[in-house]
Design an enzyme around this catalytic site. Structure first.
Site, PDB file in Angstrom:
ATOM      1  N   CYS A 150       0.800  -1.307  -0.010  1.00 43.87           N
ATOM      2  CA  CYS A 150       0.037  -0.052  -0.057  1.00 43.87           C
ATOM      3  C   CYS A 150       0.641   1.375  -0.057  1.00 43.87           C
ATOM      4  CB  CYS A 150      -0.905   0.064   1.160  1.00 43.87           C
ATOM      5  SG  CYS A 150      -0.218  -0.569   2.605  1.00 43.87           S
ATOM      6  N   GLN A 176       1.035   6.191   8.297  1.00 46.78           N
ATOM      7  CA  GLN A 176       0.121   5.187   7.728  1.00 46.78           C
ATOM      8  C   GLN A 176      -1.398   4.993   8.847  1.00 46.78           C
ATOM      9  OE1 GLN A 176       3.995   2.801   6.373  1.00 46.78           O
ATOM     10  NE2 GLN A 176       1.918   1.624   6.082  1.00 46.78           N
ATOM     11  N   ARG A 235       2.769   4.480  12.183  1.00 47.93           N
ATOM     12  CA  ARG A 235       1.478   4.265  12.405  1.00 47.93           C
ATOM     13  C   ARG A 235       0.971   5.331  12.979  1.00 47.93           C
ATOM     14  NH1 ARG A 235      -0.767   0.651   9.191  1.00 47.93           N
ATOM     15  NH2 ARG A 235       0.297  -1.282  10.023  1.00 47.93           N
ATOM     16  N   HIS A 242      -3.041   6.725   3.594  1.00 46.03           N
ATOM     17  CA  HIS A 242      -1.496   6.812   4.252  1.00 46.03           C
ATOM     18  C   HIS A 242      -0.880   8.080   3.528  1.00 46.03           C
ATOM     19  CE1 HIS A 242      -1.708   2.847   5.299  1.00 46.03           C
ATOM     20  NE2 HIS A 242      -0.706   2.326   4.689  1.00 46.03           N
ATOM     21  N   ASN A 323      -5.273   3.667   1.316  1.00 47.49           N
ATOM     22  CA  ASN A 323      -4.453   2.409   1.426  1.00 47.49           C
ATOM     23  C   ASN A 323      -5.138   1.226   1.129  1.00 47.49           C
ATOM     24  OD1 ASN A 323      -5.715   3.263   4.050  1.00 47.49           O
ATOM     25  ND2 ASN A 323      -4.884   1.203   5.047  1.00 47.49           N
TER      26      ASN A 323
END
Lengths: 344, 344, 344, 344
Positions: A150, A176, A235, A242, A323
């Site tokens: 992704c 992300q 994250r 993302h 994503n």
């Protein structure tokens, strides 16, 4: 309508495939395949549907089949979309390709195999030529085609129009979304009011996959692109989308306007149901792209870019894409559409 | 006890100053100053207290004074902590310095002035020598001392032990907490389930301030450090704690172990109430530092680092620190403590 | 120092026990017990420490023992804090009580047993008399004492001062923090930008436990309180702190001021290290209590209330308390402190 | 196409009106009106577009007019959707009604006026008869029609099928999304990792509006429904979708199955573009409805209910609906559609 099936239909990515395919103008889902835990059950009993749109009625009662070629003996299915974990995909996808099926895979297992195309149609559609090589070498009737990770897709799509300036090196920091970890992949306690500065194997993928995708296909193999990438993956508490901060050093340093123009001029070359009219959207506002506001552009298939700036070494900008759509199921479906359209 | 006051006492940063100072072993708050909107009111009526610990009882009834030197005519206050907006700080801080007060400022207004020290005590305590220069040139009895911007502090503290390897260039991507925007600075609709890839003037500060802090003081002025910085700044849905992904190119490339050792060996040189025993904490776990888990290390004054890795161009790692403590009020208080301890 | 141990030391609640106990003035942790998966390992290897304060150094190397009485053969431990799952607690806690240990349990397994005290010291300290009954009937040297479910504690503490008005019925809607589900209990995808209007068995606990706690102990058994409760329990994206909207119908309807006075006049009767000076804090502001701002009052042991209003049927108000401190480990530790102080 | 305009076009609710109307099959936006701050500017310069779908191209260049009837002198506009603040709406909406326009208002200003219909078409379409009364009494050519407050709509729609059982009293606890506070209404610092147990004037609206909506229209006026409501309103960190826990006491206590059947059997009586095929969706799963998963049912116009349970006093259940669509702009547009369809 072309008959298609979903491998790993009961998981989070499998559900997204079903959501996308169930309203597809070319494809009709005839087979749902999963592990022995689910095989034999009605789909609605085998899965816990966690998508915002309802489970299509015609699939609720469909019996889930075991993910083996023999299960498709009496089926007319041609294309299988693979949403199975990489370790299982390794053998399973090969079995289906051997058995004559086209496997459009979102799994990482075969992405870097020399004769498996790793494709973003707007970037390296010509790599589909590898399928012929693959069939010849392996003696398969079917084939495996893969889409990148992704984060890789979001970034690499934006690199394509910049290749003309001679990319030498790039750094990328990702922010992300949690959906990338799967439905149960990340505990709420891990990410609420938090950033996790580590995603397993993500940096390795971002540092290798783009070089294959942007490499040159000479009719027999892909020669890896000749630049270097250093990724730092994080994250953040975002559901989907993302965001990536990218710095690039070039052989011939373009101006900020050169880069903006390159983004703006970038056009898709092939028109299929899932290919977005505008693959790369250049945002004018200073504070865009933003995942919550921009992830659904082009039905989730458009990557948006913004904040193009220059520094002492080159150019920096922000890229953002959905994503689980552009970066996963939409990518696989788009690959399959191009295969169909180009009659590969 | 040394008498201190807070300039801009009613805002979010002012409240944090009060929280920190109200339990301070050396300092006693005797004066709260603010704009004409609040002057004359009891503090508890002039502010909306939004801190997790209760408003100290002895300050609830204290009358807020107008932020002018004349207001302190009959006061014994020596040090003023400044939490006022940069545009107002420009003149107001000068007025107080002229009037003989030591102004420890968190505002950006005077940070880059040639004769105003911009100090992180663990990094460039010797820059306090600028105060003498400042007094001599301006003819002031008092002085202005500043601390850097929150993101700058977190990063620059971690650069100090790496200066030995000859930093040539660095890229930094920040993931900054919402508290940095002030209590009302950021609408919830702007940041829930979102990333905002832009913070006004933040990149400019991060690209200039570290070069002054890491510059050399020759007794008369500071010679700016000789490397370049390219920053990309982003807001994420985190309450407190700025996370920063940093890539550094060096003159002499150190190994990952060299860098870890440099972090581990870094010691504070001065022991005051707010200075943390461990200024830089190297985390062992792969997925640390994380803001929610690590921001309170050293009562919010320790910056944590982790994920030291090498790439083709140099070293990359993650730094994280509490933006409103280490990055703001704690930084100002620590500066004042060092002034007191060293009798500047 | 009284020697204590933690049953289920490696889980999220076990870690919170260790955090609280490691700085306790009366208790010293000498034993950490867990399942066979962890037994024999050093504690730091057996657990993934996920608490904001560092794992105490002296416990890092402590060997985890199997959660059986035989493991404590050579130990001087007197009190065991139980953080094990309810289904395992059922037998395990009995084994330790039989073997002579005092088990202060946070598990649900024995809460509603007729001869097991379910205690909030500020509410029903006299129920500790059940321990003698328990020992007599079971022939145990040790005993089991339990604290209520987290949501129950927050609400029931605030009901105690209102019992004088004759509670007839109450409705309660909870907005519960994610930490109540354990570290991995709730996927981030389930709760970000979401509310989950269901928590397994929570409503049943809230509808039964308060009636036992507020019941009368006659020296031999507890006679359940004579009113009814209807609960609706919901999970919200908050880290710590359960917020509860409560409506009460009374026999003799009190005024809003009567209720506020009852809250304000409520005092603790016993002074131990974990008992908060102010068990119930009445907030003056219209929009309080709020979990992020108020959960740490009284080191997490104070329950805050606010928005007391009347309606056609009675009184409504908001209660809020820290679910893992007041509602779990702090509750167990407070119970143990009272046992020690009263020499039960 | 019927020409329509938006009053208060530049705010958050105004933008949502534009989003919804710009793809409407019956309505065409010809006029955008706002305060003097925006009047005279192109719409794209007067507003900061913060909607996930792009600002329609044909409106970007449209000149914003001052929100006075004179501005529409040469316009063919018939219906005005009002998104202006309640205090301004008070006079402004009357001016437009006097001038002959149909004002479909989302503002609170006139909701409780005796001769202004407060309508949810599925609930009290017959109240539209008040328009004739209104015109007669006021001597207006135009009229004002209003929709209820967002929380009221979600709840009241679900009450309609339960009226047959004789509602006597209800308690409701809301968990409301942040979008209800407007784009800048709520600072991120106020709500991240938090619950705010107070929303100004919300409880008053929820306790009065449903009684008018569910009241009886006798051809001349509405007789208020004869039951009581007690509301407790809370803000939670959710983007869109209000969740409500509802307890009802009935004259004749229905069974859980009676209530489920009543929800399931509830049908819309009028088919217009914005009216959802299923106004009330009964969820089967234990843990539904949930705002993130269910708010977009019926394009945001379906209210979902679940967890129907009985207790000693009656029935409790959960209702959830999209607050800015079903609860605001969709409600106004649906009202206008019904006016058009029924030729009022």
């Amino acid at each position: 309508m072309i008959k298609v099936g979903v491998l790993g239909a009961t998981g989070a990515v499998g559900q997204r495939f079903i959501q996308l395919l169930s309203k597809h103008p070319w494809f009709e889902i005839t087979d749902l395949l999963a592990s022995s835990r689910s095989a034999g059950k009605k789909y609605r009993d085998a899965t816990r549907w966690l998508i915002e749109t309802p489970l299509p009625e015609n699939l609720q009662e469909m019996e889930v089949k075991l993910a083996e070629p023999i299960s498709l003996k009496n089926s007319d299915v041609e294309i299988l979309f693979s949403a199975i974990p990489a370790d299982i995909a390794k053998n399973t996808e090969v079995e289906f390709a051997e058995a004559g099926f086209t496997v459009a895979s979102n799994a990482a297992a075969h992405r870097m195999d020399a004769d498996v195309p790793l494709v973003i149609p707007e970037v390296n559609r010509d790599h589909l030529g590898l399928i012929e090589v693959q069939r010849r070498k392996k003696g398969w009737d079917g084939c495996i085609i893969t889409n990148p990770n992704c984060s890789t897709i979001v970034m690499t799509l934006t690199l394509k129009p910049l290749m003309q300036f001679g990319i030498k090196h790039l750094n990328v920091a990702t922010m992300q979304a949690i959906s990338g970890a799967g439905y149960t992949g990340l505990p709420a306690m891990a990410i609420l009011d938090n950033v996790v500065p580590y995603i397993g194997k993500e940096e390795e993928k971002m540092e290798s996959e783009p070089l294959k995708i942007l490499g040159e296909f000479d009719g027999d193999s892909v020669k890896t692109a000749n630049f270097t990438i250093s990724a730092s993956c994080h994250r953040v508490p975002v559901i989907d989308g993302h965001t990536e901060a990218i710095w690039i050093e070039f052989g011939e340093q373009p101006s900020v306007d050169d880069v903006k123009l390159a983004f703006r001029d970038f056009k898709r070359e092939i028109d299929t149901p899932t290919s977005p009219a505008i693959p790369i959207q250049l945002m004018k506002e200073d504070d865009r792209p933003q995942p919550r506001l921009d992830r659904d552009l082009g039905d989730g298939m458009t990557v948006s870019v913004g904040r193009v700036r220059s520094d002492v070494h080159g150019i920096k900008y922000i890229a953002m894409g959905h994503n689980t759509i552009r970066g996963a199921v939409g990518a696989s479906v788009l690959n399959a559409e191009v295969l169909v359209k180009e009659k590969v």
